[in-house]
Motif scaffolding. Structure first.
Motif, PDB file in Angstrom:
ATOM      1  N   LEU A  33      18.225  -8.693   7.083  1.00  0.00           N
ATOM      2  CA  LEU A  33      17.720  -9.586   7.794  1.00  0.00           C
ATOM      3  C   LEU A  33      16.172  -9.796   7.582  1.00  0.00           C
ATOM      4  O   LEU A  33      15.541 -10.624   8.008  1.00  0.00           O
ATOM      5  CB  LEU A  33      17.554  -9.095   9.376  1.00  0.00           C
ATOM      6  CG  LEU A  33      19.132  -8.785   9.957  1.00  0.00           C
ATOM      7  CD1 LEU A  33      18.949  -8.182  11.218  1.00  0.00           C
ATOM      8  CD2 LEU A  33      19.908  -9.973   9.796  1.00  0.00           C
ATOM      9  N   LEU A  34      15.724  -9.080   6.499  1.00  0.00           N
ATOM     10  CA  LEU A  34      14.122  -8.992   6.209  1.00  0.00           C
ATOM     11  C   LEU A  34      13.689 -10.013   5.342  1.00  0.00           C
ATOM     12  O   LEU A  34      14.460 -10.484   4.473  1.00  0.00           O
ATOM     13  CB  LEU A  34      13.823  -7.480   5.643  1.00  0.00           C
ATOM     14  CG  LEU A  34      14.008  -6.351   6.342  1.00  0.00           C
ATOM     15  CD1 LEU A  34      13.505  -5.109   5.426  1.00  0.00           C
ATOM     16  CD2 LEU A  34      13.397  -6.377   7.756  1.00  0.00           C
ATOM     17  N   LYS A  35      12.593 -10.496   5.650  1.00  0.00           N
ATOM     18  CA  LYS A  35      11.910 -11.659   4.606  1.00  0.00           C
ATOM     19  C   LYS A  35      10.578 -10.790   4.407  1.00  0.00           C
ATOM     20  O   LYS A  35      10.338 -10.073   4.638  1.00  0.00           O
ATOM     21  CB  LYS A  35      11.864 -12.826   5.503  1.00  0.00           C
ATOM     22  CG  LYS A  35      12.981 -13.540   5.838  1.00  0.00           C
ATOM     23  CD  LYS A  35      12.692 -14.788   6.589  1.00  0.00           C
ATOM     24  CE  LYS A  35      13.962 -15.714   7.054  1.00  0.00           C
ATOM     25  NZ  LYS A  35      13.513 -16.939   7.896  1.00  0.00           N
ATOM     26  N   SER A  36       9.876 -11.733   3.361  1.00  0.00           N
ATOM     27  CA  SER A  36       8.868 -11.118   2.643  1.00  0.00           C
ATOM     28  C   SER A  36       7.836 -12.209   2.366  1.00  0.00           C
ATOM     29  O   SER A  36       8.207 -13.420   2.040  1.00  0.00           O
ATOM     30  CB  SER A  36       9.458 -10.424   1.185  1.00  0.00           C
ATOM     31  OG  SER A  36       8.088  -9.869   0.491  1.00  0.00           O
ATOM     32  N   THR A  37       6.719 -11.588   2.654  1.00  0.00           N
ATOM     33  CA  THR A  37       5.487 -12.779   2.352  1.00  0.00           C
ATOM     34  C   THR A  37       4.269 -11.864   1.789  1.00  0.00           C
ATOM     35  O   THR A  37       4.112 -10.618   2.181  1.00  0.00           O
ATOM     36  CB  THR A  37       5.296 -13.407   3.583  1.00  0.00           C
ATOM     37  OG1 THR A  37       4.314 -14.516   3.176  1.00  0.00           O
ATOM     38  CG2 THR A  37       4.540 -12.570   4.557  1.00  0.00           C
ATOM     39  N   PRO A  38       3.415 -12.435   0.967  1.00  0.00           N
ATOM     40  CA  PRO A  38       2.261 -11.586   0.468  1.00  0.00           C
ATOM     41  C   PRO A  38       1.264 -11.398   1.606  1.00  0.00           C
ATOM     42  O   PRO A  38       0.991 -12.077   2.398  1.00  0.00           O
ATOM     43  CB  PRO A  38       1.532 -12.726  -0.466  1.00  0.00           C
ATOM     44  CG  PRO A  38       2.851 -13.559  -0.974  1.00  0.00           C
ATOM     45  CD  PRO A  38       3.628 -13.738   0.279  1.00  0.00           C
ATOM     46  N   LEU A  39       0.696 -10.319   1.413  1.00  0.00           N
ATOM     47  CA  LEU A  39      -0.644  -9.859   2.276  1.00  0.00           C
ATOM     48  C   LEU A  39      -1.842 -10.384   1.794  1.00  0.00           C
ATOM     49  O   LEU A  39      -1.694 -10.011   0.224  1.00  0.00           O
ATOM     50  CB  LEU A  39      -0.617  -8.336   2.427  1.00  0.00           C
ATOM     51  CG  LEU A  39       0.669  -7.848   3.452  1.00  0.00           C
ATOM     52  CD1 LEU A  39       0.383  -6.079   3.347  1.00  0.00           C
ATOM     53  CD2 LEU A  39       0.278  -8.056   4.701  1.00  0.00           C
ATOM     54  N   ILE A  40      -2.456 -11.397   2.272  1.00  0.00           N
ATOM     55  CA  ILE A  40      -3.688 -11.692   1.638  1.00  0.00           C
ATOM     56  C   ILE A  40      -5.065 -11.304   1.885  1.00  0.00           C
ATOM     57  O   ILE A  40      -4.995 -10.638   3.225  1.00  0.00           O
ATOM     58  CB  ILE A  40      -3.530 -13.426   1.643  1.00  0.00           C
ATOM     59  CG1 ILE A  40      -3.695 -13.700   3.385  1.00  0.00           C
ATOM     60  CG2 ILE A  40      -2.395 -14.126   1.215  1.00  0.00           C
ATOM     61  CD1 ILE A  40      -4.199 -15.185   3.579  1.00  0.00           C
ATOM     62  N   ILE A  41      -6.025 -11.352   1.212  1.00  0.00           N
ATOM     63  CA  ILE A  41      -7.146 -10.776   1.434  1.00  0.00           C
ATOM     64  C   ILE A  41      -8.294 -11.721   2.156  1.00  0.00           C
ATOM     65  O   ILE A  41      -8.523 -12.828   1.256  1.00  0.00           O
ATOM     66  CB  ILE A  41      -8.002 -10.143   0.275  1.00  0.00           C
ATOM     67  CG1 ILE A  41      -6.885  -9.044  -0.365  1.00  0.00           C
ATOM     68  CG2 ILE A  41      -9.334  -9.587   0.513  1.00  0.00           C
ATOM     69  CD1 ILE A  41      -6.634  -7.966   0.549  1.00  0.00           C
ATOM     70  N   ASN A  42      -8.556 -11.668   3.231  1.00  0.00           N
ATOM     71  CA  ASN A  42      -9.859 -12.046   3.791  1.00  0.00           C
ATOM     72  C   ASN A  42     -11.126 -11.871   3.053  1.00  0.00           C
ATOM     73  O   ASN A  42     -11.385 -10.737   2.980  1.00  0.00           O
ATOM     74  CB  ASN A  42     -10.060 -12.118   5.219  1.00  0.00           C
ATOM     75  CG  ASN A  42     -11.025 -13.010   5.953  1.00  0.00           C
ATOM     76  OD1 ASN A  42     -12.052 -13.309   5.413  1.00  0.00           O
ATOM     77  ND2 ASN A  42     -10.877 -13.529   6.866  1.00  0.00           N
TER      78      ASN A  42
END
Length: 532
Positions: free
Chosen positions: A211-220
């Protein structure tokens, strides 16, 4: 008898060894008054119990040390290597009797209470941190905080647990001290217990892994901390939301509101201390209009707004499902092919009373630093895994919508297959069910039902269905004295009955019941999950 207890000891050994390898696990509870989420840990030579509010954006752990005593506590000196790692700011001293939180020439800690909006110069120290499964983290760096600065915290909490991207956050110190990957996961409960896990992710064999999806963690690029140096990036967790869809239709909003500019303004961050998702006013207005229109198409009637919400509806006009209100779906659209974070009714709506239900999003104003702050209500019963090694976020939508529960996160199939008859043996050693009794404890603490001890077969409680949710049975007899200290989980699979159309469990006669035995404070808790 000997082989039975040998099996128990062996399983206890396996469970304790698995806990050590999988890292540190902490419970999550929700405070009913503040809707804050907090966890419990132990600190110091006396293993003092500390309740701390979970904050994804805080830089480190701090808690009240006014009544804290420990023979293993040590202040961190100014100018030391550890002070540099902690990014201490100057030195602090104390003229009172030395104790934790009151020492001289100590590395200064910028302890921040976001609920009181106060930044206090305290001192960094170190001590041993423990979890209830007997995992210890030695020389754990944290800060004390004076009792005067506890305002706004949940009543039972005396501190704040920082989980941001710093060298002294809990997940980073666990990774370094226990030689584990720098990752952690959390699942905030809508009721009952949730789970906060460090050093390991979800098993690929888990019921919810697909059920999991994935996305990048981005830097502010610009810090969002209360105190920082020029050029510091933010330590908080941002994801790259590209657009928002309501009932499948994208909002007409400028792309610039979703992106982060060179001054660090805009973007989307995840927060566990903000109750409800806040949207920039230029996003919030078209969002509520689109939702109200889609709701109207579903024959859902609008009613007067109830602060802080702007879109409210008649509860009687909203259909109900086992997973929550049936309302238009909301999607946070992310980079990639068909990648989005769906927010269903169980997370999008807030029941004000038996007549009014509101859209649980708030107006963030016309000039917020962050365009979208995803709040804790929208995160409840969602699984989130923060992998700081690959800088990615794995996430699910509400597990309730998927007919899953928190218990589905880590079932131990190996133990179940290795000891298929252990559940039957344990029940036999508990004695004649007619001579013992227990009380079924409803998670909502509103009802209780009597059952034969050790046998959870029929479904008086409506949650005993194919949704997989469980209950607890408190037994006055305890059979876990051989296990690992005060806490043990023993998974047992028991096959009950034969063909019988009147089984009372959704028409199924031959069910598999997953029992969880949890020994704590001289009480044995038995939880049962129906596996279809």
């Amino acid at each position: 008898m000997a082989s039975f207890y040998s099996s128990l000891i062996f399983i206890a050994f396996l469970i304790c060894a698995t806990n050590a390898q999988n890292g540190l696990i902490l419970p999550i509870r929700k405070d009913s008054k503040t809707s804050q989420f907090y966890t419990t840990l132990q600190m110091g030579s006396n293993q003092a119990t500390i309740n701390t509010v979970i904050d994804l954006g805080a830089q480190f752990l701090w808690f009240s040390c006014n009544n804290y005593a420990s023979n293993t506590y040590a202040p961190i000196p100014c100018g030391s290597t550890k002070c540099e790692v902690a990014r201490g700011i100057g030195c602090v001293s104390c003229n009172l009797t030395p104790r934790p939180g009151c020492t001289n020439d100590t590395c200064s800690a910028p302890a921040y209470n976001p609920f009181q909006d106060v930044l206090v110069a305290e001192g960094f120290g170190e001590d041993t941190l423990y979890s209830k499964d007997h995992i210890s983290v030695p020389q754990f760096i944290f800060s004390c905080m004076d009792n005067d600065y506890m305002q706004g915290l949940a009543k039972s909490a005396t501190g704040l647990l920082g989980l941001s991207r710093t060298e002294i956050s809990l997940h980073k110190q666990v990774a370094n001290k226990l030689n584990l990957p720098d990752k952690f996961s959390l699942c905030l409960p809508s009721s009952g217990l949730g789970k906060l896990s460090f050093g390991s992710g979800l098993s690929p064999k888990s019921d919810i892994s697909n059920l999991l999806k994935s996305t990048p963690l981005i830097i502010n690029p610009v810090s969002t901390a209360p105190a920082y140096s020029e050029g510091d990036p933010s330590n908080e967790y941002f994801i790259d939301v590209k657009s928002i869809r309501v009932d499948g239709n994208a909002l007409s909003v400028k792309d610039s509101y979703f992106s982060i500019d060179n001054n660090g303004v805009g973007g989307t961050k995840i927060s566990t201390i903000q109750n409800y998702t806040a949207l920039h006013n230029s996003i919030y207005k078209p969002f509520t209009r689109a939702f109200t229109k889609a709701a109207s198409n579903m024959k859902i009637k609008s009613v007067a707004a109830v602060a802080p919400f702007r879109a409210c509806f008649s509860s009687d006009s909203i259909s109900r499902t086992p997973s929550g209100p049936s309302v238009p779906a909301i999607d946070l659209v992310l980079p990639g092919n068909d990648i989005y974070w769906r927010i269903n009714g169980t997370n999008s709506m807030v029941e004000i009373d038996n007549k009014t239900t509101c859209l649980g999003f708030v107006d963030g104003g016309s000039n917020p630093r962050i365009s979208i702050v995803i709040g804790a209500h929208q995160l409840e019963e969602n699984y989130l895994e923060f992998d700081l090694v690959s800088s990615r976020l794995k996430f699910s939508s509400s597990l309730l919508v998927q007919n899953k529960s928190l218990e589905a996160l880590d079932r131990s199939d190996i133990l179940l297959l290795a000891f298929p008859n252990l559940g039957k043996n344990l029940l036999e050693h508990m004695g004649d069910p007619s001579e013992q009794s227990g009380t079924f404890v409803d998670d909502d603490a509103t009802t209780s039902h009597h059952h034969d001890a050790g046998v959870l077969t029929q479904a008086e409680d409506p949650r005993y269905s194919d949704s997989g949710s469980g209950g607890k049975m408190q037994l006055t007899e305890t059979y876990c004295s051989l296990f690992c200290g005060y806490f043990v989980l023993l998974w047992i699979l028991v096959k009950l009955g034969g063909p019988n159309e009147e089984s009372g469990i959704n028409g199924y006669a031959s069910e598999y019941i997953l029992f969880t035995f949890h020994y704590e404070k001289d009480m044995l808790f038995v939880e049962g999950d129906i596996l279809l």
